[in-house]
Motif scaffolding. Structure first.
Motif, short mmCIF file in Angstrom:
data_model
loop_
_atom_site.label_atom_id
_atom_site.label_comp_id
_atom_site.label_asym_id
_atom_site.label_seq_id
_atom_site.Cartn_x
_atom_site.Cartn_y
_atom_site.Cartn_z
N ARG A 43 78.54 13.64 49.86
CA ARG A 43 78.13 14.90 50.02
C ARG A 43 78.70 15.83 48.59
NH1 ARG A 43 81.31 19.33 51.52
NH2 ARG A 43 79.95 21.09 52.62
N ARG A 44 77.61 15.78 48.10
CA ARG A 44 77.80 16.17 46.49
C ARG A 44 77.68 17.79 46.47
NH1 ARG A 44 76.99 14.02 41.35
NH2 ARG A 44 77.76 15.47 39.77
N TYR A 45 77.01 18.50 47.37
CA TYR A 45 76.84 19.82 46.99
C TYR A 45 77.15 20.64 48.24
CZ TYR A 45 73.59 17.51 43.67
OH TYR A 45 73.26 16.84 42.64
N GLY A 46 77.11 21.91 48.16
CA GLY A 46 77.60 22.70 49.29
C GLY A 46 79.12 23.20 49.10
N TRP A 47 79.44 23.85 50.08
CA TRP A 47 80.89 24.42 50.29
C TRP A 47 81.95 23.22 50.31
CZ3 TRP A 47 83.66 28.64 49.08
CH2 TRP A 47 84.76 28.54 49.66
N ASP A 48 82.86 23.33 49.39
CA ASP A 48 83.94 22.14 49.11
C ASP A 48 83.57 20.86 49.20
OD1 ASP A 48 86.66 21.84 49.17
OD2 ASP A 48 86.69 21.18 51.35
N ALA A 49 82.39 20.62 48.30
CA ALA A 49 81.86 19.32 47.77
C ALA A 49 82.58 18.99 46.69
CB ALA A 49 80.32 19.58 47.64
N ALA A 50 82.23 17.60 46.06
CA ALA A 50 83.10 17.10 45.10
C ALA A 50 82.05 16.36 44.23
CB ALA A 50 84.12 15.97 45.72
N GLY A 101 77.70 13.20 57.92
CA GLY A 101 77.98 14.53 59.07
C GLY A 101 77.68 15.72 58.03
N CYS A 102 76.54 15.53 57.32
CA CYS A 102 76.30 16.78 56.23
C CYS A 102 74.60 16.89 56.25
CB CYS A 102 76.93 16.75 54.88
SG CYS A 102 76.22 15.27 54.13
N PRO A 103 74.16 18.03 56.01
CA PRO A 103 72.66 18.15 55.90
C PRO A 103 72.30 17.28 54.86
CG PRO A 103 73.63 20.29 55.83
CD PRO A 103 74.91 19.31 55.92
N PRO A 104 70.97 16.87 54.80
CA PRO A 104 70.37 15.77 53.91
C PRO A 104 70.50 16.63 52.49
CG PRO A 104 68.93 15.92 55.68
CD PRO A 104 70.20 17.10 56.02
N TRP A 105 70.38 17.85 52.36
CA TRP A 105 70.16 18.50 51.00
C TRP A 105 71.57 18.54 50.45
CZ3 TRP A 105 68.79 20.86 55.65
CH2 TRP A 105 69.69 21.75 56.17
N GLU A 106 72.42 18.16 51.02
CA GLU A 106 73.95 18.44 50.24
C GLU A 106 74.09 16.97 49.76
OE1 GLU A 106 76.99 19.92 53.01
OE2 GLU A 106 75.94 21.86 53.15
N LEU A 107 73.16 15.80 49.93
CA LEU A 107 73.67 14.64 49.60
C LEU A 107 73.52 14.40 48.04
CD1 LEU A 107 72.10 12.50 52.30
CD2 LEU A 107 74.52 12.88 51.93
N GLY A 108 74.32 13.60 47.44
CA GLY A 108 74.07 13.50 45.91
C GLY A 108 74.77 12.08 45.57
N SER A 109 74.75 11.58 44.37
CA SER A 109 75.32 10.48 43.94
C SER A 109 76.61 10.44 43.43
CB SER A 109 74.32 9.77 42.92
OG SER A 109 73.22 9.39 43.61
N CYS A 110 77.64 9.72 43.63
CA CYS A 110 79.10 9.95 43.03
C CYS A 110 78.86 9.93 41.36
CB CYS A 110 79.98 8.83 43.63
SG CYS A 110 81.60 8.77 42.63
#
Length: 257
Positions: A237-244, A220-229
């Motif tokens: 959800r690696r990037y963006g507001w309140d990411a981890a 449920g997030c935009p593709p540009w906020e994706l990243g690897s654990c």
């Protein structure tokens, strides 16, 4: 098939016995003049797209576990014909399928039946969809070496003499005994898993567009906020507001330490 050549059977009949017994495609019953004039033949059956979604109340698809009675919160994956995809996808033409099957862009997939009834489904899919299916399902099902016999086929006999007259070129529709529909439009091969699987490669550059789109829909997030654990390499959800930096599973393990 022994020489590595994949057959492609084409039919215009939804009751054809070759359906789901070999890689196949169904097209419209077009007049020969339209075919001679170069009119494109759209595939109506035998080609599917893989869709992955998170089972929540806002999802446009129903739950595969509760059959629409509720939402389980898990992630579902299923194969859909282009007309039933969300959003609806354009049909594939038989000429394009022949070309892409030769270049490896389209590949055949055999999905074994998981709940009684049919023995399994043959379908043509994109190479990216098959790669994602094998990864999320952690399975690689080869094409069967021989047609799988099905227990739900019925042999009929109408006690009439065989009509041996060749009707090629005649106008009208000529049919034999009634046969059950084999080309069914329902989704097939559904899988349910609690979370996105661990990627076999932690290299973010090797994430395919299909994998990125599937993860975006599931999280449920935009593709540009994706990243690897940072620990296991699972898409999150690696990037963006309140990411981890760590996924929920790894974060629970780290907190427990």
């Amino acid at each position: 098939m022994e020489h590595g050549i994949t057959p492609l059977w084409v039919t215009k009949d939804r009751t054809a016995s070759l359906i789901d017994r070999a890689p196949w495609a169904r097209v419209d019953d077009m007049p020969w003049k339209d075919i001679a004039d170069g009119k494109e033949m759209a595939i109506r059956g035998g080609y599917r797209h893989l869709e992955v979604w998170k089972c929540v109340a806002s999802s446009e698809r129903h739950c595969l576990v509760s059959e629409g009675a509720g939402h389980c919160g898990a992630i579902h994956a299923d194969w859909f014909v282009p007309a039933l995809c969300l959003p609806e996808k354009k049909p594939v033409f038989i000429e394009d399928l022949v070309l892409r099957s030769a270049t490896g862009e389209n590949v055949p997939v055999y999905v074994p039946g998981r709940i009684g009834g049919r023995a399994g489904r043959h379908m043509w899919v994109s190479a990216a969809d098959r790669a994602l299916w094998e990864e999320i399902g952690d399975e690689k099902t080869p094409l069967p070496a021989a047609p799988v016999e099905e227990g739900d086929d019925v042999i009929t006999f109408d006690e009439q003499e065989i009509d041996r007259t060749c009707r090629a070129g005649e106008d009208g529709r000529f049919a034999g005994a009634d046969r059950p529909l084999r080309d069914l439009d329902q989704p097939t091969g559904g899988l349910t898993f609690p979370r996105l699987p661990v990627r076999r490669s932690g290299d973010p550059a090797r994430v395919t567009p299909v994998e990125r789109a599937a993860a975006s829909a599931a999280l449920g997030c935009p593709p540009w906020e994706l990243g690897s654990c940072a620990d296991c390499g699972r898409l999150m959800r690696r990037y963006g507001w309140d990411a981890a930096m760590y996924c929920n599973v790894c974060r629970s393990v780290l907190n427990g330490r």
